[in-house]
Scaffold this motif. Structure first.
Motif, PDB file in Angstrom:
ATOM      1  N   TYR B 258     -30.220 -46.787 -32.535  1.00 46.50           N
ATOM      2  CA  TYR B 258     -31.019 -45.868 -31.714  1.00 46.50           C
ATOM      3  C   TYR B 258     -31.824 -46.647 -30.686  1.00 46.50           C
ATOM      4  O   TYR B 258     -31.799 -46.358 -29.502  1.00 46.50           O
ATOM      5  CB  TYR B 258     -31.965 -45.039 -32.598  1.00 46.50           C
ATOM      6  N   ALA B 307     -30.434 -46.029 -37.330  1.00 42.31           N
ATOM      7  CA  ALA B 307     -31.666 -45.600 -36.665  1.00 42.31           C
ATOM      8  C   ALA B 307     -32.864 -45.785 -37.585  1.00 42.31           C
ATOM      9  O   ALA B 307     -32.746 -45.697 -38.808  1.00 42.31           O
ATOM     10  CB  ALA B 307     -31.561 -44.138 -36.243  1.00 42.31           C
ATOM     11  N   VAL B 316     -30.192 -37.906 -34.277  1.00 40.07           N
ATOM     12  CA  VAL B 316     -29.238 -38.900 -34.747  1.00 40.07           C
ATOM     13  C   VAL B 316     -28.101 -38.231 -35.504  1.00 40.07           C
ATOM     14  O   VAL B 316     -26.923 -38.481 -35.253  1.00 40.07           O
ATOM     15  CB  VAL B 316     -29.952 -39.926 -35.643  1.00 40.07           C
TER      16      VAL B 316
END
Lengths: 413, 362
Positions: B258, B307, B316
């Motif tokens: 991320y 992430a 996500v």
């Protein structure tokens, strides 16, 4: 994935939102409680936050129940505080509720991590990330509320439009107020979670304002609101896709622009002396344009001056970067920083003379360099390599692997 | 009823509303945990919880450690609270990355009015010292997102850097508490040895030595070296243990992260990060970025997104769902999730999470 696939769900969600919010917006404007949605949204968010404190995660059924319960309590507060001849306007209570709920949410979230992110999320929402199931539940909930309002439309409208005659006819205003705020809260709890406070606010207010400006009949108002909402959502989402902007805020600002343009056009159209009105509007636009130009010029001017554009501590960070790891100078020092494989490769290319003169005197007790140098020397000049390796083998701190390699090379060169 | 009585009633109703609101507010405030200071111990305050976990290992019973940023909080965006100043005001040692990750740290130091822990004083430790920083920008300007002007500051994600961080903390402790210098040295050695054993396995450390292994691992030559060299007739790779062995199946695998939280980690374990969900550091993705990412992930067959647990999980999972990938959502720092109570737990958590995801991914 093409744009249609990506934007289809957000657009559907917008349609679902437009449907109920255009209608509720008309009520809200007639009741003069514009900020009630902000207050209820914040209360719902507070519910989610408090639930989070107990370890119930956002977007779960438990957290939804929490926010719903909180909203119903607020609905009760709003219906209790509307008085027939009150001296304090309803907006004061609503504003107070908003501020209290917002502040409490911050205090509560302060005990839980990633709070700041969560609060930002509530404000802007994440309509781009909406999921199919969410749209479906939203549609079901809104349809239920819509049906409820359709069945009791006369009561709801009377209480919203002409509360005095409702009182005179003996209608329990407080009950209908409560039902209104409760159903409103049901909608808001759902919509704020996906669309965020800002988007819900414009969905509620803009179509209703424009519709009320244009006509007095509820049906026409609704049709205008729905058409406008659909068009603006589509255009806003398209704009967000083409210009690559965050979707929620793009729709919000586009809505604002449409409302501004439409009301200016209406002002000119309805004015008795259109030429004069047009001149007013043009002058206003010119003034706004020159203010914007001034803003851009001064902004650029300030940005170029570090003394004005940076806080002190950051400016000093720009001027004095931290000391870097020292780059080694001599050949041996450079070798020391390398790994064993690279050392072997590097030394494998060196002449016996370089190794003797430049490497060995500065190698210190770096066993990797000594071994690699010994192996290389053994190849080009065994007489020089042997003593290096033998010296290495006498050391007690040598790792078994290096010892085995040194010994192996000495035994069968 | 007289007009005054009515006015009074109206007033009392409003008062009741305000009173209940205030009550609600009060019940939501939980009294902060007691900040007891045990006598005689060195008072250490760290910015990140991971540094606190390391300091606790190095200092043992001699130190009392507090941290400011929670394990599941984004260290870029921490809002300083009054309790921070209170903690820092009585600290003997302040431990921070020293780069531009905790931009809020200078404010905290200033407001604590504690002269002992100012930058440059004995009580100030910048743990990045001696770490080879990755991703040093050529030009620093904010148009590239939240670019860190010195390089990527998420240094502790590599255990090799963890050793340097521990060393810096031990040096700092020795300076503010010289009487116990030897004990800190011992604590540091114990920590660093455990990192080596957990990273390479005890047998390989014994055979090759931690320093040789560390340098090979950092330059990316370790696995090649272990495959090519043999000891007593068997290739050295057979003797590899620890995280490096566990992460062998992850080598060369493509993932998406991320944020650039794990550059040092992925670099060490040979994972191939092909893209970030954020188009530029700390800037949330727009619709087009998401579309581009999804296409790229499909084209390159990426099966896993990694992430931190302080980002919006829905985002996500949403992306992962659309490409049929697995989302690995993990704490980025120690104490960021139940069961992650040491630096070693943290690395375990990341590696296990990734391994499971790759095992499950279609």
């Amino acid at each position: 994935m093409n744009p249609l696939q990506l934007m289809a769900l957000p657009f559907l969600e917008c349609l679902v939102l437009v449907g109920i919010h255009s209608y509720l917006g008309i009520h809200v404007i007639k009741r003069e409680v514009i900020f009630v949605d902000l207050a209820l949204a914040q209360i719902a968010a507070l519910g989610t936050t408090v639930a989070y404190l107990f370890g119930i995660h956002p977007h779960s059924t438990g957290s939804y129940a929490f926010s719903l319960a909180f909203t119903f309590v607020a609905a009760a507060v709003f219906s209790l505080t509307r008085l027939r001849r009150g001296r304090i306007p309803q907006e004061a209570v609503i504003g107070l509720t908003y501020a209290l709920a917002a502040a409490t949410a911050i205090l509560v979230i302060d005990r839980a991590p990633h709070g700041a992110e969560h609060i930002k999320e509530i404000l802007t929402g994440s309509i781009l990330w909406v999921r199919g199931e969410t749209v479906a539940t939203a549609a079901a909930v809104y349809a239920f509320v819509g049906l409820f309002h359709y069945v009791f439309r006369k009561r709801f409208l009377l209480v919203s439009e002409d509360v005095e005659s409702a009182y005179r006819r003996g209608i329990p205003v407080r009950l209908w107020d409560f039902l209104f705020y409760m159903s409103f809260g049901l909608v808001i709890t759902h919509s704020v979670e996906t669309a965020g406070v800002l988007l819900v606010f414009v969905f509620l207010v803009v179509p209703a304002v424009l519709a009320i400006l244009l006509t007095d009949r509820l049906l026409y108002q609704l049709i205008i609101g729905w058409t406008l909402g659909t068009l603006v959502s589509f255009a806003g989402l398209a704009l967000s896709y083409i210009l690559d902007l965050p979707s929620g805020p793009a729709i919000v600002t586009f809505y604002g622009l449409v409302l501004l343009t439409a009301s200016l056009a209406l002002y000119v159209y309805r004015s008795p002396r259109r030429a004069k009105a047009l001149a007013h509007v043009t002058a206003g636009l010119l003034a706004a344009g020159s203010l914007l130009a001034l803003l851009m010029v001064s902004g650029r001017w300030i940005a170029r001056r570090p003394a004005l554009a940076f806080p002190d501590w950051k400016r000093s960070a720009l001027v004095h970067p931290p000391a870097r790891v020292d780059e080694p100078r001599s050949l041996a020092a450079k070798l020391k920083a390398m790994d064993f494989v690279t050392k072997k490769e590097q030394l494998g290319r060196m002449s016996a003379e370089t190794i003797e003169k430049e490497i060995l005197p500065e190698a210190g007790n770096d066993a990797e360099i000594l071994l690699a140098a010994g192996l290389r020397l053994l190849k080009v000049d065994p007489g020089k390599g042997r003593p290096v390796l033998e010296g290495l083998l006498r050391r007690t701190d040598l790792s078994p692997l290096l010892r085995a390699q040194a010994r192996g090379a000495l035994e069968n060169p | 009823m007289s007009g005054r009585a009515k006015a009074f009633l109206r007033k009392s109703r409003l008062q009741a509303v305000i009173f209940t609101s205030v009550l609600l507010l009060l019940t939501c405030i939980i009294v902060p945990p007691g900040l007891a200071n045990e006598g005689g111990r060195v008072d250490v305050v760290t910015t990140l919880s991971t540094y606190a976990a390391i300091a606790r290992r190095v200092g043992g019973d001699l130190v009392e450690v507090h941290y400011l940023c929670q394990g599941d909080e984004d260290p870029h965006f921490v809002r300083p609270k009054p309790s921070f100043s209170v903690l820092v005001s009585k600290a003997d040692l302040f431990v921070t990355t020293g780069l531009d990750l905790e931009l809020w740290a200078p404010t905290v130091i200033d407001s604590s009015r504690n002269p002992r822990i100012r930058e440059g004083q004995k009580g100030y430790v910048a743990v990045y010292d001696g770490i080879h920083l990755l991703e040093r920008p050529v030009t620093a300007d904010r148009s590239q997102g939240g670019v860190h002007i010195y390089g990527n500051p998420h240094i502790y994600t590599s255990p090799l850097n963890g050793k340097i961080i521990a060393t810096n903390i031990a040096i700092g402790l020795g300076k503010v508490d010289p009487a116990h210098k030897k004990a800190y040295r011992k604590g540091l050695d114990a920590f660093n040895n455990e990192v080596d054993r957990r990273l390479f396995g005890p047998e390989l450390v014994r055979l090759v030595g931690a320093e040789t292994l560390g340098k090979l691992a950092e330059s990316g030559n370790l696995i090649r070296f272990l495959r090519e060299q043999s000891y007593e007739g068997s290739p050295l790779i057979d003797r590899l243990g620890g995280w490096m062995k566990e992460a062998l199946p992850l080598r060369g695998k493509k993932i998406v992260t991320y944020h650039k939280n794990w550059v040092y980690f992925t670099d060490l374990f040979g994972l191939n990060v092909i893209a970030e969900v954020e188009p530029k550091p700390s800037i949330p993705p727009s619709p087009r970025d998401v579309e581009r990412l999804i296409q790229q992930m499909k084209a390159e067959g990426v099966r896993v997104i990694l992430a931190a647990n302080y980002y919006d999980e829905n985002k996500v999972r949403n992306i992962a769902q659309r490409v049929g990938a697995r989302a690995v959502i993990v704490p980025v720092s120690v104490y960021g999730a139940p069961g992650v109570n040491t630096y070693f737990d943290l690395l375990d958590c990341w590696i296990h999470g990734l391994k499971e995801a790759f095992a499950e991914a279609p």
